[in-house]
Design a protein around this motif. Structure first.
Motif, mmCIF file in Angstrom:
data_model
loop_
_atom_site.group_PDB
_atom_site.id
_atom_site.type_symbol
_atom_site.label_atom_id
_atom_site.label_comp_id
_atom_site.label_asym_id
_atom_site.label_seq_id
_atom_site.Cartn_x
_atom_site.Cartn_y
_atom_site.Cartn_z
ATOM 1 N N LYS A 39 41.366 44.873 24.169
ATOM 2 C CA LYS A 39 39.907 44.903 24.069
ATOM 3 C C LYS A 39 39.248 44.162 25.227
ATOM 4 O O LYS A 39 39.788 43.178 25.738
ATOM 5 C CB LYS A 39 39.459 44.259 22.751
ATOM 6 N N ASP A 40 38.064 44.621 25.626
ATOM 7 C CA ASP A 40 37.216 43.819 26.490
ATOM 8 C C ASP A 40 36.725 42.618 25.685
ATOM 9 O O ASP A 40 36.574 42.704 24.460
ATOM 10 C CB ASP A 40 36.010 44.622 26.989
ATOM 11 N N LEU A 41 36.438 41.505 26.388
ATOM 12 C CA LEU A 41 36.086 40.268 25.681
ATOM 13 C C LEU A 41 34.903 39.592 26.337
ATOM 14 O O LEU A 41 34.837 39.482 27.569
ATOM 15 C CB LEU A 41 37.279 39.309 25.682
ATOM 16 N N LEU A 42 33.976 39.140 25.523
ATOM 17 C CA LEU A 42 32.867 38.298 25.978
ATOM 18 C C LEU A 42 33.031 36.940 25.320
ATOM 19 O O LEU A 42 32.895 36.798 24.107
ATOM 20 C CB LEU A 42 31.521 38.914 25.594
ATOM 21 N N GLY A 43 33.364 35.933 26.124
ATOM 22 C CA GLY A 43 33.574 34.593 25.601
ATOM 23 C C GLY A 43 32.439 33.673 25.983
ATOM 24 O O GLY A 43 32.156 33.491 27.165
ATOM 25 N N CYS A 44 31.761 33.125 24.994
ATOM 26 C CA CYS A 44 30.691 32.150 25.223
ATOM 27 C C CYS A 44 31.215 30.793 24.777
ATOM 28 O O CYS A 44 31.331 30.525 23.588
ATOM 29 C CB CYS A 44 29.435 32.515 24.434
ATOM 30 N N ALA A 45 31.550 29.965 25.742
ATOM 31 C CA ALA A 45 32.159 28.679 25.401
ATOM 32 C C ALA A 45 31.927 27.678 26.507
ATOM 33 O O ALA A 45 31.869 28.034 27.689
ATOM 34 C CB ALA A 45 33.654 28.841 25.153
ATOM 35 N N GLN A 46 31.767 26.431 26.118
ATOM 36 C CA GLN A 46 31.625 25.356 27.090
ATOM 37 C C GLN A 46 32.978 25.004 27.687
ATOM 38 O O GLN A 46 34.025 25.434 27.220
ATOM 39 C CB GLN A 46 31.048 24.108 26.399
ATOM 40 N N THR A 47 32.922 24.185 28.741
ATOM 41 C CA THR A 47 34.161 23.680 29.309
ATOM 42 C C THR A 47 34.838 22.764 28.287
ATOM 43 O O THR A 47 34.187 22.175 27.427
ATOM 44 C CB THR A 47 33.876 22.888 30.594
ATOM 45 N N VAL A 206 34.756 42.483 22.276
ATOM 46 C CA VAL A 206 34.841 41.513 21.186
ATOM 47 C C VAL A 206 34.133 40.256 21.666
ATOM 48 O O VAL A 206 34.417 39.751 22.750
ATOM 49 C CB VAL A 206 36.312 41.202 20.850
ATOM 50 N N LYS A 207 33.198 39.748 20.875
ATOM 51 C CA LYS A 207 32.448 38.551 21.279
ATOM 52 C C LYS A 207 33.010 37.332 20.563
ATOM 53 O O LYS A 207 33.136 37.322 19.334
ATOM 54 C CB LYS A 207 30.956 38.711 20.973
ATOM 55 N N VAL A 208 33.339 36.327 21.347
ATOM 56 C CA VAL A 208 33.839 35.063 20.804
ATOM 57 C C VAL A 208 32.890 33.969 21.249
ATOM 58 O O VAL A 208 32.769 33.681 22.438
ATOM 59 C CB VAL A 208 35.269 34.768 21.299
ATOM 60 N N GLU A 209 32.190 33.376 20.310
ATOM 61 C CA GLU A 209 31.236 32.307 20.613
ATOM 62 C C GLU A 209 31.628 31.081 19.806
ATOM 63 O O GLU A 209 31.525 31.067 18.587
ATOM 64 C CB GLU A 209 29.806 32.732 20.290
ATOM 65 N N ILE A 210 32.087 30.060 20.522
ATOM 66 C CA ILE A 210 32.627 28.888 19.838
ATOM 67 C C ILE A 210 31.547 27.865 19.528
ATOM 68 O O ILE A 210 31.453 27.342 18.435
ATOM 69 C CB ILE A 210 33.754 28.255 20.682
ATOM 70 N N THR A 211 30.719 27.574 20.506
ATOM 71 C CA THR A 211 29.622 26.627 20.286
ATOM 72 C C THR A 211 28.367 27.221 20.883
ATOM 73 O O THR A 211 28.434 27.951 21.882
ATOM 74 C CB THR A 211 29.896 25.273 20.958
ATOM 75 N N PRO A 212 27.199 26.946 20.310
ATOM 76 C CA PRO A 212 25.969 27.434 20.914
ATOM 77 C C PRO A 212 25.844 26.946 22.353
ATOM 78 O O PRO A 212 26.251 25.833 22.680
ATOM 79 C CB PRO A 212 24.874 26.820 20.026
ATOM 80 N N VAL A 213 25.254 27.782 23.211
ATOM 81 C CA VAL A 213 25.178 27.430 24.621
ATOM 82 C C VAL A 213 24.356 26.172 24.855
ATOM 83 O O VAL A 213 24.503 25.498 25.874
ATOM 84 C CB VAL A 213 24.564 28.582 25.441
ATOM 85 N N SER A 214 23.468 25.832 23.921
ATOM 86 C CA SER A 214 22.610 24.669 24.119
ATOM 87 C C SER A 214 23.191 23.395 23.534
ATOM 88 O O SER A 214 22.594 22.331 23.626
ATOM 89 C CB SER A 214 21.246 24.933 23.466
ATOM 90 N N SER A 215 24.359 23.504 22.897
ATOM 91 C CA SER A 215 24.870 22.342 22.180
ATOM 92 C C SER A 215 25.633 21.406 23.109
ATOM 93 O O SER A 215 26.101 21.785 24.163
ATOM 94 C CB SER A 215 25.793 22.781 21.041
ATOM 95 N N THR A 216 25.737 20.174 22.703
ATOM 96 C CA THR A 216 26.597 19.208 23.384
ATOM 97 C C THR A 216 27.650 18.741 22.389
ATOM 98 O O THR A 216 27.447 18.799 21.181
ATOM 99 C CB THR A 216 25.790 17.993 23.880
ATOM 100 N N VAL A 217 28.757 18.333 22.918
ATOM 101 C CA VAL A 217 29.855 17.921 22.038
ATOM 102 C C VAL A 217 29.430 16.693 21.238
ATOM 103 O O VAL A 217 28.983 15.694 21.803
ATOM 104 C CB VAL A 217 31.116 17.611 22.867
#
Length: 429
Positions: A39-47, A206-217
């Motif tokens: 599958k193609d993948l879109l990953g939204c994740a911080q470092t 397939v979209k994988v989003e682990i943390t919101p883009v605006s969040s901080t750890v």
């Protein structure tokens, strides 16, 4: 869940075990099965979320399982594009670790070093190349690289490539690739230009989003010091007298600023080195190595150079300047608090940066606590108002000398060219 539950081949499981990988991170848990399924993948994740293994491990498996035709030579079958040299070299190191019990070869193609070594590696053959856009285009134009056999494309840190002005180069590179391929796209943020690329490049991803883009750890303890610009270095020197700051990554806005901070820290016997685009690749790698080993206590970096710095036990991130892009703040402080550990992020804010602080707090959805008890408090929190220029009527106009045949008024030479020929006009420029 363990890596044994992800249907990985024994060679990869053996390599992961050797590297002390036991439990997959959330992005690895979700991304690896999707990539293995083609599958193609879109990953939204911080470092710091483990995304390198999320795409590298399944790529190693897919390429290992594909039978190469005999007597056809080794072709580039996977291309990984990254914004910085450090990140490219880090990914290359990881892939070599994951593929150590396979027959795959990978090579890093980056600028800042002689390309002859890279040419030799390419002639020997590489299944996977990890590249920065500029050097890759150079080698394509010189006919050293052929991308027509690429089956898997990875765009890593796509938003940073946009910030650095690489998107046009990336688009040129994509035209050299087969239209039928698997594309894996990773970005911590999704500005409009990146969203357009996603729609153009990915097919039913397939979209994988682990943390919101605006969040901080949440594990990162944040604080801010309001301090005048001229006292920032003094405040940094004062903070670093605290021996509990074992290692600190200090961010500056400019390369020259990074060098200046290093000089000032060295003058007070604090071991520091700088890493930025004006440094040679060998100097950058040496600075990173010294920082990781503890020889250097403070590493001073610009945002671009810091991509790819992966140090699990980094205790502190210090912002000498607040960035004017709120997402950059998230990237910066994400360098600490990695691999399940806690971290501390400290920021200095001068009067002109107060609006940046408001933008950052709006993005992360929380107020950054202010430290008020320190030796260099800001003298005034009001931005200076520039004086208005006086109107023409308020300024007494100089009197022109009267013309006379005995004393004619000559025009200055600069005026002579204004009504002359075209050649004369060019000369005046």
């Amino acid at each position: 869940m363990t890596f044994n539950d992800l249907n990985l081949i024994p060679a990869i499981l053996k390599a992961l075990s050797k590297e002390n990988y036991t439990t997959p991170t959330p992005i690895q848990e979700q991304a690896i099965p999707a990539v293995l399924a083609g599958k193609d993948l879109l990953g939204c994740a911080q470092t710091g979320t483990g995304k390198t293994a999320a795409f590298a491990v399944p790529i190693v498996q897919l390429l290992s399982e594909q039978q190469m035709r005999p007597n056809t030579g080794r072709h580039i079958r996977s291309l990984i594009l990254t914004p910085t040299r450090e990140l490219a070299l880090q990914i290359a190191d990881n892939i070599q670790a994951y593929s150590q019990y396979t027959q795959l070869r990978c090579s890093a193609i980056v600028g800042g070093v002689s390309q002859r070594v890279q040419e030799r590696a390419l002639k020997q053959g590489a299944d996977i190349i990890i590249a920065t856009p500029g050097r890759l285009i150079d080698l394509i134009n010189q006919k050293h690289i052929d991308l027509k056999h690429v089956k898997i494309l990875v765009l890593d840190e796509a938003d940073r490539m946009l910030d650095m002005g690489f998107i046009h180069d990336v688009k040129k590179i994509i035209t050299k690739l087969p239209s039928k391929r698997q594309t894996l796209f990773f970005s911590a943020t999704m500005p409009p230009e990146i969203s357009k690329m996603v729609k153009a490049l990915l097919v039913n991803p397939v979209k994988v989003e682990i943390t919101p883009v605006s969040s901080t750890v949440d594990r990162i303890k944040q604080s801010i010091y309001l301090v005048d610009k001229e006292n920032k270095q003094k405040q940094l020197n004062h903070l670093l007298q605290d021996k509990s700051i074992v290692s600190a990554l200090v961010f500056t806005r400019t390369k020259h600023g990074a060098d200046r901070v290093v000089r000032e820290l060295t003058a007070v016997n604090i071991a520091a080195q700088a890493i930025h685009g004006n440094k040679s690749q060998n100097a950058r790698q040496s600075a990173l190595s010294n920082f990781r080993s503890g020889v250097t206590r403070v590493l001073v970096a610009t945002d671009i150079a810091a991509r790819g710095i992966d140090i699990e036990e980094l205790s502190h991130v210090i912002n000498m300047n607040l960035p004017n892009i709120p997402e950059t703040y998230v990237h910066r402080i994400g360098r600490t608090g990695r691999a399940g550990m806690s971290g501390i992020a400290i920021s200095f804010c001068e009067v002109d940066e107060i609006p940046y602080r408001r933008d950052i707090e709006k993005l992360i959805g929380k107020t950054i606590p202010e430290v008020k008890d320190h030796p260099y408090p800001m003298m005034s929190r009001t931005q200076p108002v520039k004086a208005d220029r006086p109107s023409i009527s308020a300024v007494q106009k100089p009197q022109k000398p009267a013309k006379s045949k005995a004393n004619p008024v000559r025009k200055p030479k600069s005026e002579w060219f204004k009504k002359g020929s075209k050649a004369g006009s060019k000369t005046s420029r």
